[in-house]
Every structure is written in C-alpha cells, then in structure tokens.
Motif scaffolding. Structure first.
Motif, PDB file in Angstrom:
ATOM      1  N   UNK A  32     109.472  39.070 -28.645  1.00 13.90           N
ATOM      2  CA  UNK A  32     110.025  39.284 -30.126  1.00 13.90           C
ATOM      3  C   UNK A  32     109.526  40.903 -30.796  1.00 13.90           C
ATOM      4  N   UNK A  33     108.704  41.471 -29.807  1.00 13.25           N
ATOM      5  CA  UNK A  33     108.838  42.894 -30.109  1.00 13.25           C
ATOM      6  C   UNK A  33     109.580  43.769 -29.791  1.00 13.25           C
ATOM      7  N   UNK A  34     110.328  43.150 -28.858  1.00 11.58           N
ATOM      8  CA  UNK A  34     112.050  43.609 -28.374  1.00 11.58           C
ATOM      9  C   UNK A  34     112.875  44.040 -30.048  1.00 11.58           C
ATOM     10  N   UNK A  35     113.461  42.628 -29.710  1.00 12.74           N
ATOM     11  CA  UNK A  35     114.461  42.998 -30.941  1.00 12.74           C
ATOM     12  C   UNK A  35     113.710  43.375 -32.381  1.00 12.74           C
ATOM     13  N   UNK A  36     112.299  43.495 -32.154  1.00 15.91           N
ATOM     14  CA  UNK A  36     111.502  44.249 -33.664  1.00 15.91           C
ATOM     15  C   UNK A  36     112.113  44.913 -34.095  1.00 15.91           C
ATOM     16  N   UNK A  37     112.654  45.921 -33.170  1.00 16.24           N
ATOM     17  CA  UNK A  37     113.294  47.170 -33.368  1.00 16.24           C
ATOM     18  C   UNK A  37     114.849  47.103 -33.930  1.00 16.24           C
ATOM     19  N   UNK A  38     114.906  45.752 -34.066  1.00 12.35           N
ATOM     20  CA  UNK A  38     116.654  45.228 -34.951  1.00 12.35           C
ATOM     21  C   UNK A  38     116.238  46.592 -36.050  1.00 12.35           C
ATOM     22  N   UNK A  39     114.825  46.649 -36.515  1.00 10.76           N
ATOM     23  CA  UNK A  39     114.585  46.661 -38.602  1.00 10.76           C
ATOM     24  C   UNK A  39     115.105  48.063 -38.244  1.00 10.76           C
TER      25      UNK A  39
END
Lengths: 522, 161
Positions: free
Chosen positions: B113-120
């Motif tokens: 989830x630390x990858x899609x988290x950058x979707x912020x």
C-alpha cells in the motif's frame, strides 16, 4: 485495409509493432512485401485516447503481464522489473525521443575495453561506417533535430538549470540533443508545444512513434495488415528447420495459426527471448534458434539512475519535453575514471506521485516526503544512461512454476549488477551532484535504477554462430527465415539510447529481407 | 453514534465492498470506520501541510473504490486496517501512531500500500498546492506559458540551446 488469410504462406509475419517491428513492417510493405503484424496490445488513438496524466497513461499503456526478477540488483523481487508498452506502437509511445548514434569505439566494445572479468563483451559484427547511411535514413524518418537541417528544440527550465551547471563544472558538449520530436511541423506531425508528458505518449504527435507514422503508412501501402490484441505464443517450424508460422491468441483468446514465409521477432528483449524459449521442439529442445545456448543471455538495461535537486527558486521541471537535454562529455572510454565505457547525462522530470515515491525510496515515508513535495516546483532532475556490462548469467529464463493466462511460463529476469556498472553509476552521481551544486542546489537525492525501459541483448548478434543468436542481418543462425528486429540483437548496450539504432537496423534489415526474397533465398 | 457511522459506511461504500460476506472491518460495529484509518495512514505517509483532511479522505475513498475492483488491493487494505485497528491506531497520539506504522512497515500489506499511497498526490485538486499545473494540452502546452521562464540562473555561455 488489406487482409491476409491464415493459410497465406507468402507473408512476412512481424511480431511486435514498436521501433523495430513497426519500422520493418512499413519498410517491407513499401517495397511490396506482404506483411502481417501481430501486436499483443490494443490500438489506441493518440488524439482520442492519450491524456496528460502520467499515472492514467501508465496504467493504460504498460506491459503489466507478470514477470519475476532475481539477482543482486534493486529490482530483484519486483513483479515489474521492466517498463515496456503493450499497445500498437510499443515503446515508441513512451520513449523520450532521444536519438543518439552509437560511436565507432562502442561497436568494438571488446577490442576497445579489453576483457573485463565477469563480462561477456563482444564486438558488433557491423562497423559504424556500414551503419552510418542507415542512421542517416533513420534520422530523416524520425525527423531528428540537429540532423537534415532540422532545428534543435529550445531549452526548457529543467534544461537551463542542467546546462548552466554543466558549463560551470567544465562540460562543453551540452545541447537540447538530437531528438525525434518535431521542432517544426514535419511529415504530417505537429511541432512540439512543450506539453510535457512525453512518457505518457505525445498527444500532439510531435514525437515520432510507429503508432501514427510507420503503421498508417504501412497500411496505406496495401501490403500490410495489423492485428492488434494478438499475442504470439509459439513459432513453429518444419522438418527442414524452416519457420512455418506463428501460433497466436487473438482478441477473443482463440488460438490461430498464421502461416509465414518469413517470421520476424520484435517483441522487446524479454518477450522475444521468452517466445523463442517457449518454442521448443525435438529439433530445438532448448528453444527455437537456441543451439548456441545464447537465447535469453547477456540481458542488458543500461546503467540508469536519477538525481533530483531542490533549489531556492522555482524550476517547474515538468514544463516541456521530459528529456530536454544531453551531456556528451562523459561518453567516451576513459579508464582513468575507474571504469570502462561511458555514459550520458540527460534531463528528466517526474510527476508528483512518482516524485513522492522516489523521495520515500531514498529517505523514507512521512516528513521527508512532505518536505520534498512542498517544493515540488523547485526541483530539477537528470538521469544517467550508461553502458552496462553484458554478462552471460544476466538472462531471461522461463519460470519454473508460474504461468500466464495462456498457460505459458512467465519470464524471469535475472540481473547481477557488474562492478563496472556500480563504479560508473557512482561517478555519474558525483558529476550530477557537482552540476547541481554549481548552480545552488540546496538539497539533492540520488534514486537507484528504475524498471528498465532499455531492454537489450537477449538474442545477441554475432559473426560466429556459436557466439550468439543472430547474424549481422539479424537473421538467426539456426533458422534461415527467422529474424530479430528489436534491441535484443544488440551484442553490447553502448551508452546510446537504443531506438535510433533499432530503427536504423530495421531499415537495413528490410532491404536485406526484401532482396533475399526477390532472389528466392527466403 | 457508532451504529450511525456504520450505516453511513455501508450506504456509501462501493458495492463490491458493501455487499456480500461482511468480513474484516465491517464485521464489528466497534471497528473503526476503515476510510478514516486509511486516510490517517495516507496522511502519515505524505503529511503535507498544504493538504486538507478532506484531501486524504478523498484519497482514501478513491483507494477503497479501486479495492472494490481489485481483490489483491482489497486484501491488503483489509489486512492493514485490521492490523492498525487492532492496535488502537486511531486513538493513539501522533508519536505512537508513527511508531506503530514503523513497526508494521515490513509487513506485505504496508509495502504493497505504500505504492498506491502516493496516489494522494495524483488527485488533480491538490496539484496547485504543490506547484504542479497538470494537463497542459487543453491550454496549448507550455510553449507560450513559461516552459523557459526561469530567470534566476547565472548567465550561461551558450544561452539555452
């Protein structure tokens, strides 16, 4: 639109529609050779389907079929060690447009650098003098700036920071580079309006791509049929060892067999090698055209890495072309630097989500990401593109247990970073830091190699059949009517971004195939 | 209040998450509302002062919406939220929340989830707050909108080409 029957064994089947396949297909069709092009991806319209959103286009374009990765590199364990495109046009959609010729000494890598422990360096069986006229034609086809009287592109803000710093540290060979991006309207393509988003596909069509240049031209010849969403599964051969055609899955997943007079592989280095390895038979138990055992070996990806620097004042590095400049000074062979071969420094920009990921990878999540992203518009970026050492143990193999949707083994990408690569990367990192410090950088990060976009070398070209997979024309040593037209035929990577050379080789190969067919040698 | 929050959750959750066997976070009325836990997680990964709480809420919902269509993502979201909620994440003070995240950052769901988290940072509404202008094609690119407007560099010997 021309349609060819599945049992038409007079056609050339080209697998892949990118720089190699798309160019070769057009060149052959223009000579009246019938071509069926199988492309695994969909056909998108750059006008209607491309958007200025890096993340959305990444999801729309990328080859996301599962791969595995092993080795001592930072991509080990990644399911996406390589970033290629699954769409008509292949990687010519997301490439930056950087169009560099290889240098004479690079094509004689083994002779120039000598034997390097742990590396399988080789000389190309082609000299620069032989390639030069095809480079010239490739530059004309692509509309490369700085050639054929085509003006260079203007420098954007990211470039200006890069150039000012480079001059201060003593570099002299700095320019906005030889780019396949129109500085003026040309060949039915618009001039660049400095949109940015080059890696997301050029919505203007200012950057050359086979999607809207070679493919439509091939179609208008009447000798070409494109079959999108057609995944090649296996190349078949007859008892005489001649390729007879390609088994593929069409858009509905139905398996079809297209007969062929000639088969050309241009599916990018990972898939091209995988397809040969998956095409085993009693005659070729280790994979088609793999009697030498070299298929899949000598995988290269360039020495890559990014430097991002923050400045007190704004840069807006995302405005305009992504690769907006190039420094040539380090692209020579100077062992006093502590490594053989050379590298380029080129500008790069990163969208916000990608930048946050990059910061987190180096400094961890939380406050470091926030601090960096608060000043997103104050960042400048550059990358190193250097020659990596080929190794016969860096290779594409078939996964022992994991299968794709067609039941075929997925590819495993094994890569161990050579000490020469590490030394080169370190040198480039120091030089990049000096460049940005010279113009007042207040902070900086170095980000390690990303998923490779320059995948090279898995079907290497060689003069002797025991040393490689294809000959100087890209024809496999073992199967006389089977060719390779992508970067997998490169014996060494050189420091040049590969597309221009792939196109030059495809133009040259088309002449060879067409004339051989005319002489009934194929 | 808790019941009301749960009702809200079910009413507004994407269909694939709200319908079917209620597992994980939605099983217990005592569980924290997942989008809030997820939003806090996203905030702590990218704690930009220029962003509002609503930006992280929006990113959280966007991720949950995506999870409703991607079973792998859904599984990781469930695992992360359950792990954090089990430790009372939302009621912890900030230093303890950071400590908890650090203690779970080695788990697969955190790494995933630390990858899609950058979707912020991939939501168009927040871009102006970090100085990113987004799509340029509708505005004619940057050719006439400042692609080369930098004015603070020392004069170079070559001058921009």
């Amino acid at each position: 639109m021309r349609h060819f029957k599945l049992d038409d064994d007079s056609v050339v089947v080209v697998i892949g529609s990118g720089a190699g396949g798309g160019t070769l297909a057009h060149e052959l069709a223009a000579k009246g050779v019938k071509v069926v092009c199988l492309e695994a991806g969909k056909r998108l319209s750059h006008v209607d389907d491309f958007v200025n959103d890096e993340v959305e286009m990444f999801n729309k374009l990328s080859w996301q079929d599962k791969r595995s990765a092993t080795g001592n590199w930072n991509m080990a364990g990644s399911s996406m060690p390589s970033w290629t495109v699954k769409a008509v046009g292949g990687t010519t959609i997301h490439w930056a447009g950087t169009s560099l010729r290889m240098r004479a000494h690079e094509l004689r890598a083994h002779s120039t650098y000598g034997s390097v422990a742990g590396a399988s360096l080789a000389d190309w069986p082609i000299a620069l003098a032989e390639l030069a006229p095809f480079y010239k034609r490739a530059e004309h086809k692509l509309g490369v700036t700085g050639t054929h009287g085509i003006p260079l592109l203007p420098g954007n803000n990211n470039y200006k920071v890069f150039e000012a710093g480079a001059l201060k540290v003593g570099y002299r060979q700095i320019s906005t580079g030889t780019m396949a991006i129109n500085s003026l309207a040309r060949d039915g393509r618009a001039p660049c309006l400095q949109l940015g988003f080059c890696f997301a596909g050029c919505k203007m069509g200012a950057k050359w791509s086979t999607l809207y240049s070679e493919i439509p031209k091939a179609e208008s010849s009447g000798y070409f049929e494109l079959r999108p969403q057609s995944t090649a599964l296996r190349i078949e051969h007859d008892p005489n060892g001649r390729a007879t055609g390609v088994l593929y899955a069409d858009a509905d997943g139905t398996q079809q067999f297209q007969k062929a007079r000639v088969v050309v592989l241009a599916a990018n280095s990972i898939e091209s090698a995988r397809l040969l390895l998956n095409s085993t038979s009693a005659q070729f138990p280790e994979g088609l055209a793999n009697r030498s055992g070299h298929v899949g070996r000598h995988y290269m990806r360039h020495v890559l890495g990014f430097t991002y620097a923050w400045f007190e004042n704004p840069v807006h590095f995302y405005r305009g072309t992504t690769c907006a400049g190039n420094i040539e000074d380090e692209n020579g062979h100077d062992p006093s630097r502590g490594f053989v071969a050379g590298y380029h420094l080129q500008t790069i920009a990163q969208h916000p989500a990608g930048m946050a990921r990059a910061i987190a990878a180096v400094r961890g999540w939380g406050e470091p990401v926030a601090r960096g992203m608060e000043r997103y518009d104050h960042i400048a970026g550059m990358m190193v593109v250097g020659e990596d050492m080929p190794r016969d143990t860096n290779r594409i193999t078939l996964h022992a247990s994991e299968r794709d949707v067609f039941g075929l083994p997925i590819p495993n990408v094994h890569y161990d970073d050579h000490d020469n690569n590490i030394a080169m990367r370190k040198h480039a990192m120091d030089r990049a830091a000096a460049i940005y410090e010279a113009v007042g950088a207040v902070d900086m990060i170095w980000v390690g190699p990303p998923p490779a976009t320059h995948n090279l070398g898995t079907n290497r070209m060689s003069a002797r059949r025991e040393d490689g997979v294809v000959n100087r024309w890209g024809r496999t040593h073992d199967v006389m009517n089977l060719f390779v037209a992508d970067g997998s035929q490169f014996p060494t990577a050189t420091a040049a971004n590969p597309t221009l050379t792939i196109v030059a080789l495809a133009i040259r190969q088309a002449e060879h195939i067409a004339s051989s067919m005319k002489r009934r040698e194929l | 209040m808790k019941v009301q929050r749960r009702t809200l959750l079910i009413r507004t959750l994407p269909a694939a998450l709200a319908i079917g066997p209620m597992t994980g976070w939605a099983q217990s009325v005592d569980a924290q509302v997942p989008e809030k836990t997820l939003a806090r997680f996203l905030y702590l990964l990218v704690p930009l002062p220029a962003f509002a709480t609503a930006d992280y809420d929006a990113a959280s919902w966007s991720l949950l919406d995506k999870a409703s269509r991607l079973p792998v993502l859904k599984g990781h979201v469930q695992a992360l939220v359950q792990r954090l909620d089990a430790a009372g994440f939302m009621s912890l003070p900030l230093p303890a929340q950071l400590g908890l995240l650090k203690s779970v950052q080695g788990f697969p769901e955190f790494r995933y989830l630390s990858n899609p988290a950058w979707g912020v940072l991939n939501h168009k509404l927040v871009w102006p707050r970090i100085g990113y202008e987004g799509a340029s094609f509708p505005l004619g690119g940057y050719r006439h909108r400042g692609f080369d407007d930098i004015d603070w560099l020392p004069a170079s010997a070559k001058g921009g080409q």
